[in-house]
Motif scaffolding. Structure first.
Motif, mmCIF file in Angstrom:
data_model
loop_
_atom_site.group_PDB
_atom_site.id
_atom_site.type_symbol
_atom_site.label_atom_id
_atom_site.label_comp_id
_atom_site.label_asym_id
_atom_site.label_seq_id
_atom_site.Cartn_x
_atom_site.Cartn_y
_atom_site.Cartn_z
ATOM 1 N N GLY A 1 -0.554 -35.916 79.594
ATOM 2 C CA GLY A 1 -0.386 -37.288 80.071
ATOM 3 C C GLY A 1 0.228 -38.172 79.004
ATOM 4 N N SER A 2 -0.201 -38.003 77.765
ATOM 5 C CA SER A 2 0.384 -38.747 76.657
ATOM 6 C C SER A 2 1.852 -38.393 76.500
ATOM 7 C CB SER A 2 -0.379 -38.436 75.360
ATOM 8 O OG SER A 2 0.256 -39.020 74.240
ATOM 9 N N ALA A 3 2.155 -37.092 76.529
ATOM 10 C CA ALA A 3 3.534 -36.640 76.302
ATOM 11 C C ALA A 3 4.477 -37.134 77.397
ATOM 12 C CB ALA A 3 3.567 -35.119 76.227
ATOM 13 N N ILE A 4 4.040 -37.038 78.640
ATOM 14 C CA ILE A 4 4.900 -37.409 79.767
ATOM 15 C C ILE A 4 5.118 -38.919 79.821
ATOM 16 C CG2 ILE A 4 5.018 -37.507 82.288
ATOM 17 C CD1 ILE A 4 3.530 -34.752 82.237
ATOM 18 N N ASN A 5 4.042 -39.669 79.708
ATOM 19 C CA ASN A 5 4.148 -41.113 79.844
ATOM 20 C C ASN A 5 4.863 -41.774 78.688
ATOM 21 O OD1 ASN A 5 2.704 -42.011 82.409
ATOM 22 N ND2 ASN A 5 1.237 -40.569 81.543
ATOM 23 N N ARG A 6 4.937 -41.085 77.544
ATOM 24 C CA ARG A 6 5.591 -41.675 76.380
ATOM 25 C C ARG A 6 6.933 -41.017 76.055
ATOM 26 N NH1 ARG A 6 3.604 -41.482 71.784
ATOM 27 N NH2 ARG A 6 2.228 -39.677 71.970
ATOM 28 N N GLY A 7 7.374 -40.101 76.911
ATOM 29 C CA GLY A 7 8.727 -39.571 76.787
ATOM 30 C C GLY A 7 8.949 -38.618 75.620
ATOM 31 N N ARG B 1 -6.151 -21.742 69.680
ATOM 32 C CA ARG B 1 -6.862 -22.926 69.191
ATOM 33 C C ARG B 1 -5.847 -24.016 68.838
ATOM 34 N NH1 ARG B 1 -9.469 -19.535 64.614
ATOM 35 N NH2 ARG B 1 -9.667 -21.574 63.640
ATOM 36 N N PRO B 2 -5.482 -24.858 69.808
ATOM 37 C CA PRO B 2 -4.343 -25.775 69.641
ATOM 38 C C PRO B 2 -4.694 -27.156 69.090
ATOM 39 C CG PRO B 2 -5.004 -25.791 71.921
ATOM 40 C CD PRO B 2 -5.935 -24.824 71.221
ATOM 41 N N HIS B 3 -5.662 -27.245 68.184
ATOM 42 C CA HIS B 3 -6.043 -28.550 67.638
ATOM 43 C C HIS B 3 -4.846 -29.305 67.064
ATOM 44 C CE1 HIS B 3 -7.908 -31.601 65.113
ATOM 45 N NE2 HIS B 3 -7.227 -31.114 64.101
ATOM 46 N N VAL B 4 -4.032 -28.609 66.285
ATOM 47 C CA VAL B 4 -2.910 -29.274 65.615
ATOM 48 C C VAL B 4 -1.901 -29.794 66.631
ATOM 49 C CG1 VAL B 4 -0.867 -28.846 64.186
ATOM 50 C CG2 VAL B 4 -3.123 -28.136 63.389
ATOM 51 N N LEU B 5 -1.624 -29.016 67.645
ATOM 52 C CA LEU B 5 -0.661 -29.457 68.657
ATOM 53 C C LEU B 5 -1.157 -30.717 69.358
ATOM 54 C CD1 LEU B 5 1.926 -29.095 70.238
ATOM 55 C CD2 LEU B 5 0.735 -27.431 71.705
ATOM 56 N N ARG B 6 -2.440 -30.773 69.693
ATOM 57 C CA ARG B 6 -2.981 -31.991 70.315
ATOM 58 C C ARG B 6 -2.769 -33.200 69.404
ATOM 59 N NH1 ARG B 6 -7.970 -28.779 70.726
ATOM 60 N NH2 ARG B 6 -7.923 -27.583 72.666
ATOM 61 N N VAL C 1 -13.611 -26.937 66.516
ATOM 62 C CA VAL C 1 -14.835 -26.138 66.581
ATOM 63 C C VAL C 1 -15.019 -25.579 67.993
ATOM 64 C CG1 VAL C 1 -17.347 -26.189 66.359
ATOM 65 C CG2 VAL C 1 -15.923 -27.438 64.721
ATOM 66 N N VAL C 2 -14.803 -26.423 68.999
ATOM 67 C CA VAL C 2 -14.928 -25.976 70.397
ATOM 68 C C VAL C 2 -13.920 -24.870 70.690
ATOM 69 C CG1 VAL C 2 -14.676 -26.684 72.801
ATOM 70 C CG2 VAL C 2 -15.861 -28.174 71.177
ATOM 71 N N ASP C 3 -12.686 -25.039 70.212
ATOM 72 C CA ASP C 3 -11.665 -24.005 70.406
ATOM 73 C C ASP C 3 -12.125 -22.678 69.817
ATOM 74 O OD1 ASP C 3 -9.869 -25.676 71.673
ATOM 75 O OD2 ASP C 3 -8.757 -26.145 69.845
ATOM 76 N N ARG C 4 -12.695 -22.723 68.625
ATOM 77 C CA ARG C 4 -13.151 -21.506 67.951
ATOM 78 C C ARG C 4 -14.243 -20.808 68.774
ATOM 79 N NH1 ARG C 4 -12.380 -20.686 62.259
ATOM 80 N NH2 ARG C 4 -13.466 -18.820 61.543
ATOM 81 N N ILE C 5 -15.146 -21.599 69.337
ATOM 82 C CA ILE C 5 -16.202 -21.027 70.176
ATOM 83 C C ILE C 5 -15.610 -20.391 71.430
ATOM 84 C CG2 ILE C 5 -18.204 -21.603 71.605
ATOM 85 C CD1 ILE C 5 -18.824 -23.824 69.534
ATOM 86 N N LYS C 6 -14.644 -21.059 72.041
ATOM 87 C CA LYS C 6 -14.006 -20.511 73.244
ATOM 88 C C LYS C 6 -13.334 -19.175 72.970
ATOM 89 C CE LYS C 6 -13.025 -24.797 75.779
ATOM 90 N NZ LYS C 6 -11.946 -25.689 76.279
ATOM 91 N N LEU D 1 -3.123 -22.537 76.356
ATOM 92 C CA LEU D 1 -3.710 -23.585 75.536
ATOM 93 C C LEU D 1 -4.492 -24.567 76.400
ATOM 94 C CD1 LEU D 1 -0.688 -24.365 73.166
ATOM 95 C CD2 LEU D 1 -2.342 -22.497 73.045
ATOM 96 N N ASP D 2 -5.712 -24.892 75.944
ATOM 97 C CA ASP D 2 -6.564 -25.834 76.670
ATOM 98 C C ASP D 2 -6.441 -27.240 76.088
ATOM 99 O OD1 ASP D 2 -7.560 -23.769 78.196
ATOM 100 O OD2 ASP D 2 -9.352 -23.478 76.965
ATOM 101 N N GLY D 3 -6.637 -28.222 76.929
ATOM 102 C CA GLY D 3 -6.812 -29.588 76.470
ATOM 103 C C GLY D 3 -5.582 -30.237 75.873
ATOM 104 N N ILE D 4 -4.412 -29.804 76.263
ATOM 105 C CA ILE D 4 -3.196 -30.417 75.747
ATOM 106 C C ILE D 4 -2.984 -31.771 76.444
ATOM 107 C CG2 ILE D 4 -0.693 -30.169 75.482
ATOM 108 C CD1 ILE D 4 -2.411 -28.267 73.798
#
Length: 389
Positions: free
Chosen positions: A321-327, A288-293, A274-279, A315-318
């Motif tokens: 940190g999760s991706a890097i720290n978990r390889g 709107r990268p909800h699915v990628l997150r 919803v926030v992505d849509r407003i932005k 893309l905002d809010g990706i």
């Protein structure tokens, strides 16, 4: 000739436009016998793709019969029946020689426009904005094919148009999505989006050895089609996606996650959607990268996130940190269709898959504007539209 043309958001028209002509020696012209409306075309229909101009001819899933050939084209002859990849490739540049056909350095005459946005330009695409070449598309009675000695593949008489048509895009794209996952026997693959590309990705994942496929959507007809292929389905309006994938994988996460949705997820997917849509609506964002997150968070340590849904900007809010720290490994591309064509044509001929399973609606070019709206609105179970000019 008649063709489907773009005139602004939600404004597609069937109009008379000039017939194409041979412009270069390597060109060919086909009489279109079948074309399709792609999920990517809906981004144009919804007005989110930049550099479109009023009157542009749409469409990039096309096949037909060769009716004219340039003097320098030794591959095709009049009467050949061919499928046309949506990616336009010269076959001679650095990328084409390495099988990276969608990165062609020569096929986008407007490469400077793309470079301003993306740093470097990909190859040209049929019917997909002037940033990607301004080429007329194939939702028309005739289509000019540049570099036609590289792109089109001849279709055997044993296959119908509907069996072969999706070699132009959605079958190679879905297959590439699964191929990017580096599937090991028995892997669990989670796929967001059960539209046409997602359906092809589901079946391709099984072809490549997946043990389980988790298919995520909310449209009943799409989920039913995914179940028919053997997938475990997950309606994101009924269950928390992360929690359900954790349950199914014993807390480990999916071995690989495929984003087959891209920039326009269902607005009811979650608060961040919803926030992505407003932005986007207020020009504070482009995508709107909800699915990628969600795919990143649901992927196991050292797993792969495969992205074939269309994104155009930043893309905002990706959760990097999760991706890097978990390889995690990210794989993504506009599909280098020519790289996959021989193998996938062979799979169809052997009966391993019949891509026509995804078709729900058929019509003429005159029906095109209404079918665009029906496809976008998922009305009456519409999953895939094929047009016969």
């Amino acid at each position: 000739m008649k063709a489907l043309t773009w005139h602004g958001k939600s404004d597609i028209r069937c109009e008379t436009v000039p017939d194409p002509t041979i412009e270069h020696d390597r060109d060919a012209i086909i009489k279109v016998t079948a074309c399709a409306i792609c999920g990517s075309d809906l981004h144009i229909f919804n007005g989110v793709i930049p550099e479109m101009k009023s009157g542009d001819v749409l469409g990039h899933e096309t096949m037909g019969e060769v009716v004219a050939v340039g003097r320098g084209n030794q591959k095709l002859k009049i009467g050949d029946r061919v499928v046309v990849p949506f990616t336009i490739s010269c076959g001679e540049c650095f990328f084409c020689k390495r099988g990276m056909f969608s990165g062609c350095e020569r096929s986008n005459p407007n490469r400077e426009t793309a470079e301003k946005m993306w740093g470097h330009s990909p190859g040209g695409l049929f019917g997909y904005s002037h940033m990607l070449g301004g080429y007329s598309g194939g939702q028309a009675e005739y289509l000019r094919i540049p570099y036609a000695d590289v792109g089109p593949i001849k279709v055997p008489d044993s296959l119908t148009d509907e069996q072969a048509l999706f070699l132009s895009d959605i079958f190679p794209t879905g297959y590439m999505a699964a191929d990017f996952c580096n599937i090991q026997g028995g892997d669990t693959i989670a796929i967001w989006g059960c539209g046409p590309v997602g359906q092809m990705a589901i079946r391709s994942a099984f072809l490549l050895g997946a043990g389980r496929v988790i298919a995520i959507d909310t449209v009943p007809e799409r989920l039913e089609l995914a179940r028919a292929a053997g997938a475990i389905t997950l309606d994101f309006k009924e269950r928390d996606v992360y929690e359900r994938i954790q349950e199914l994988t014993g807390g480990r996460g999916a071995d690989a996650c495929i984003d087959a949705v891209g920039t326009e997820p269902d607005a009811s997917s979650g608060l961040d959607a919803v926030v992505d849509r407003i932005k986007v609506a207020t020009y504070l964002g482009t995508d709107r990268p909800h699915v990628l997150r969600e795919a990143i968070m649901c992927c196991r340590n050292f797993g792969t996130v495969s992205i074939v849904g269309v994104y155009g900007g930043k893309l905002d809010g990706i959760p990097m940190g999760s991706a890097i720290n978990r390889g995690l490994t990210f794989r993504m591309a506009q599909t280098p269709v020519q790289r996959y064509l021989p193998e996938l044509l062979g799979r169809i001929e052997k009966g391993e898959i019949d891509p026509s399973f995804v078709i729900t609606d058929r019509g003429s070019l005159e029906d095109g504007p209404d079918l665009y709206a029906k496809f976008r609105d998922r009305k009456d179970g519409c999953i895939k539209v094929v047009l016969k000019p």
